[in-house]
Design a protein around this motif. Structure first.
Motif, mmCIF file in Angstrom:
data_model
loop_
_atom_site.group_PDB
_atom_site.id
_atom_site.type_symbol
_atom_site.label_atom_id
_atom_site.label_comp_id
_atom_site.label_asym_id
_atom_site.label_seq_id
_atom_site.Cartn_x
_atom_site.Cartn_y
_atom_site.Cartn_z
ATOM 1 N N ALA A 171 0.833 -1.207 0.000
ATOM 2 C CA ALA A 171 0.000 0.000 0.000
ATOM 3 C C ALA A 171 0.864 1.253 0.000
ATOM 4 O O ALA A 171 0.586 2.231 -0.711
ATOM 5 C CB ALA A 171 -0.928 -0.002 1.205
ATOM 6 N N ALA A 172 1.926 1.229 0.786
ATOM 7 C CA ALA A 172 2.845 2.373 0.825
ATOM 8 C C ALA A 172 3.473 2.600 -0.546
ATOM 9 O O ALA A 172 3.518 3.727 -1.048
ATOM 10 C CB ALA A 172 3.923 2.142 1.874
ATOM 11 N N PHE A 173 3.939 1.526 -1.172
ATOM 12 C CA PHE A 173 4.581 1.655 -2.481
ATOM 13 C C PHE A 173 3.582 2.142 -3.533
ATOM 14 O O PHE A 173 3.924 2.965 -4.386
ATOM 15 C CB PHE A 173 5.196 0.325 -2.900
ATOM 16 N N GLU A 174 2.354 1.635 -3.485
ATOM 17 C CA GLU A 174 1.336 2.069 -4.437
ATOM 18 C C GLU A 174 1.038 3.557 -4.289
ATOM 19 O O GLU A 174 0.662 4.222 -5.254
ATOM 20 C CB GLU A 174 0.055 1.256 -4.244
ATOM 21 N N ALA A 175 1.205 4.074 -3.071
ATOM 22 C CA ALA A 175 0.929 5.492 -2.817
ATOM 23 C C ALA A 175 2.153 6.373 -3.037
ATOM 24 O O ALA A 175 2.105 7.585 -2.806
ATOM 25 C CB ALA A 175 0.415 5.670 -1.391
ATOM 26 N N GLY A 176 3.274 5.768 -3.451
ATOM 27 C CA GLY A 176 4.480 6.548 -3.701
ATOM 28 C C GLY A 176 5.265 6.888 -2.457
ATOM 29 O O GLY A 176 6.044 7.848 -2.450
ATOM 30 N N ALA A 177 5.072 6.106 -1.390
ATOM 31 C CA ALA A 177 5.773 6.348 -0.126
ATOM 32 C C ALA A 177 6.919 5.351 0.044
ATOM 33 O O ALA A 177 6.846 4.217 -0.430
ATOM 34 C CB ALA A 177 4.806 6.226 1.053
ATOM 35 N N SER A 178 7.957 5.769 0.742
ATOM 36 C CA SER A 178 8.985 4.816 1.157
ATOM 37 C C SER A 178 8.422 3.991 2.309
ATOM 38 O O SER A 178 7.411 4.351 2.909
ATOM 39 C CB SER A 178 10.251 5.543 1.595
ATOM 40 N N PHE A 179 9.085 2.878 2.625
ATOM 41 C CA PHE A 179 8.577 1.994 3.680
ATOM 42 C C PHE A 179 9.725 1.532 4.556
ATOM 43 O O PHE A 179 10.762 1.075 4.051
ATOM 44 C CB PHE A 179 7.868 0.780 3.075
ATOM 45 N N ILE A 180 9.518 1.655 5.867
ATOM 46 C CA ILE A 180 10.480 1.165 6.856
ATOM 47 C C ILE A 180 9.751 0.193 7.769
ATOM 48 O O ILE A 180 8.669 0.506 8.277
ATOM 49 C CB ILE A 180 11.031 2.327 7.718
ATOM 50 N N PRO A 203 12.426 3.678 -2.078
ATOM 51 C CA PRO A 203 13.334 3.021 -1.125
ATOM 52 C C PRO A 203 12.575 2.277 -0.027
ATOM 53 O O PRO A 203 11.410 2.577 0.263
ATOM 54 C CB PRO A 203 14.107 4.203 -0.524
ATOM 55 N N PHE A 204 13.262 1.319 0.576
ATOM 56 C CA PHE A 204 12.697 0.583 1.710
ATOM 57 C C PHE A 204 13.846 0.197 2.639
ATOM 58 O O PHE A 204 15.005 0.138 2.230
ATOM 59 C CB PHE A 204 11.936 -0.662 1.258
ATOM 60 N N GLY A 205 13.507 -0.089 3.906
ATOM 61 C CA GLY A 205 14.542 -0.464 4.873
ATOM 62 C C GLY A 205 13.958 -1.114 6.102
ATOM 63 O O GLY A 205 12.760 -1.155 6.317
ATOM 64 N N ALA A 331 13.033 10.191 4.315
ATOM 65 C CA ALA A 331 12.610 11.325 3.501
ATOM 66 C C ALA A 331 13.790 11.881 2.701
ATOM 67 O O ALA A 331 13.639 12.269 1.532
ATOM 68 C CB ALA A 331 12.003 12.410 4.385
ATOM 69 N N LEU A 332 14.969 11.894 3.317
ATOM 70 C CA LEU A 332 16.167 12.344 2.603
ATOM 71 C C LEU A 332 16.480 11.401 1.443
ATOM 72 O O LEU A 332 16.873 11.847 0.352
ATOM 73 C CB LEU A 332 17.349 12.424 3.565
ATOM 74 N N ALA A 333 16.292 10.092 1.660
ATOM 75 C CA ALA A 333 16.507 9.123 0.582
ATOM 76 C C ALA A 333 15.540 9.376 -0.574
ATOM 77 O O ALA A 333 15.922 9.312 -1.752
ATOM 78 C CB ALA A 333 16.346 7.701 1.122
ATOM 79 N N LEU A 334 14.278 9.667 -0.260
ATOM 80 C CA LEU A 334 13.301 10.003 -1.306
ATOM 81 C C LEU A 334 13.728 11.261 -2.051
ATOM 82 O O LEU A 334 13.662 11.323 -3.282
ATOM 83 C CB LEU A 334 11.921 10.207 -0.682
ATOM 84 N N GLN A 335 14.168 12.244 -1.305
ATOM 85 C CA GLN A 335 14.584 13.517 -1.897
ATOM 86 C C GLN A 335 15.770 13.308 -2.834
ATOM 87 O O GLN A 335 15.872 13.975 -3.876
ATOM 88 C CB GLN A 335 14.958 14.489 -0.787
ATOM 89 N N ARG A 336 16.656 12.369 -2.482
ATOM 90 C CA ARG A 336 17.835 12.102 -3.304
ATOM 91 C C ARG A 336 17.554 11.130 -4.439
ATOM 92 O O ARG A 336 18.441 10.816 -5.235
ATOM 93 C CB ARG A 336 18.958 11.542 -2.427
ATOM 94 N N GLY A 337 16.328 10.629 -4.519
ATOM 95 C CA GLY A 337 15.975 9.699 -5.582
ATOM 96 C C GLY A 337 16.510 8.300 -5.381
ATOM 97 O O GLY A 337 16.663 7.538 -6.349
ATOM 98 N N HIS A 338 16.780 7.931 -4.139
ATOM 99 C CA HIS A 338 17.305 6.587 -3.867
ATOM 100 C C HIS A 338 16.229 5.548 -4.168
ATOM 101 O O HIS A 338 15.070 5.711 -3.776
ATOM 102 C CB HIS A 338 17.738 6.481 -2.408
ATOM 103 N N VAL A 339 16.611 4.463 -4.812
ATOM 104 C CA VAL A 339 15.686 3.388 -5.164
ATOM 105 C C VAL A 339 16.198 2.071 -4.575
ATOM 106 O O VAL A 339 17.387 1.760 -4.672
ATOM 107 C CB VAL A 339 15.537 3.247 -6.697
#
Length: 374
Positions: A171-180, A203-205, A331-339
């Protein structure tokens, strides 16, 4: 201009989530950031979202108001007396973003509706990024028998269920969110779930945050190795109360936790160290926990010696600052485009994704190196 960041918590009315929301509000009112690693000078200038600007929302299966949960935590000594009166506005703001988990005919429909909740949260609060963090109860181990995305999608459409933590991640990925994943649940363990994230460019972790006994282990075990002191046995007993203790009273759920708790020691000292970790539920302890460890090692000419330590702490208070760190770093990973996976977050976890490094000091250096890379 720093981006506006939303933090979506799965298990949003539990003790860890409530302490996180209340703690972030307390920091905005001037409380000292004890336990918040990203408040250290090494992280200044990296473009991390300010804690006071984080916007909280989330899913839970219950609808107990956050204010009531805060009162309970104050009564238990987890939060300071009088805090609730100071952060009334912040609790009310978070309360407006909390949603009861949807009931749907199929899990595919549930995932779709959860993703819609995350999108609505993002739009309603004019957010640039959303980070989803699983702080729900630990699940028993589960197998996901799909290896390809089309196969998984077809199975979901046909009504084949996944563990709830996997559904949350999707659900997080479908919404464009990272997941921890703050827990040892199945969630992002299956490669096919991770592939879904990569396909979406996200990204995920995780997994399973280290807040107490294991944290100490990942400091002490490298000490024995560095000093060439053979460790023969390492045994631990954990006494837990509260919701986490009640969950782990189920042997199936405890299995997930024990596997992650023991992995680091095995990787640091080798597989031949005897001893086990035990988890016992002691209801009157509430949100507090006690861990006692016994280490048998030998010194020069084989002289046998022991180390024993006791760790007593409040799990929610230890966990909450880590949730804030992980929200800011993700959020920093999202901002940097980390995949893809974020092994540089291993500093926070017992069983770090895509990393076999467990030494806390090495993990810290890796985290700082990534943060300062730009």
């Amino acid at each position: 201009m720093r981006p506006r960041v939303g933090v979506w918590l799965f298990g949003a009315r539990g003790s860890v989530a409530t302490t996180t929301v209340a703690g972030a509000a307390a920091l905005a009112h001037g409380a000292p950031p004890a336990g918040v690693v990203t408040a250290q000078p090494a992280f200044a200038g990296a473009g991390l979202a300010p804690i006071e600007s984080l916007v909280f929302g989330g899913h839970d299966v219950i609808d107990t108001p956050l204010a009531k949960q805060v009162e309970r935590l104050i009564a238990g000594g987890v939060l300071p007396a009088g805090l609730n009166a100071l952060i009334t506005a912040e609790l009310a703001a978070a309360e407006r973003n909390l949603v009861v988990l949807p009931v749907a005919a199929t899990q595919a429909e549930a995932i779709r509706r959860m993703a819609e909740d995350l999108r609505a949260f993002r739009l309603r609060n004019d957010l640039d990024h959303v980070v989803a963090i699983n702080v729900a109860s630990t699940e028993p181990p589960a197998e996901v028998g799909f290896t390809e995305l089309p196969e998984l999608r077809a199975a979901l459409d046909a009504g084949t269920p996944l563990p709830a933590s996997c559904a949350a991640a999707l659900a997080a990925f479908e919404a464009g969110a990272s997941f921890i994943d703050f827990t040892p649940s199945t969630s992002i363990r299956p490669p096919v779930i991770r592939e879904w994230a990569v396909e979406r460019g996200l990204p995920f972790g995780g997994q399973d945050a280290k807040t107490g006994e294991t944290l100490v282990k990942t400091v002490l075990a490298p000490m024995f190795t560095a000093r060439s002191l053979p460790v023969h046995a390492w045994s631990g007993t954990n006494l837990l109360g509260g919701g986490d203790g009640a969950t782990l009273a189920d042997p199936r759920a405890a299995e997930s936790k024990n596997v992650s708790k023991e992995r680091g020691l095995s990787d640091l000292l080798g597989p031949d160290v005897a001893g086990q970790v035990h988890i016992d539920y002691v209801d009157p302890l509430g949100d507090w926990k006690t861990a006692w460890d016994h280490v048998l090692f030998s010194g020069f000419l084989g002289v046998r010696m022991t180390l024993q330590f006791t760790w007593q702490g409040c799990d929610s208070a230890l966990a909450a600052p880590l949730v804030l760190d992980l929200a800011r770093l993700s959020a920093l990973a999202l901002q940097r485009g980390h995949v893809g996976s974020m092994p540089f977050l291993g500093f926070y976890f017992k069983d770090p994704v895509d990393s076999t490094e467990h030494s806390l000091t090495v993990q810290y250096d890796e985290l700082v190196k990534w943060v300062q890379a730009c």
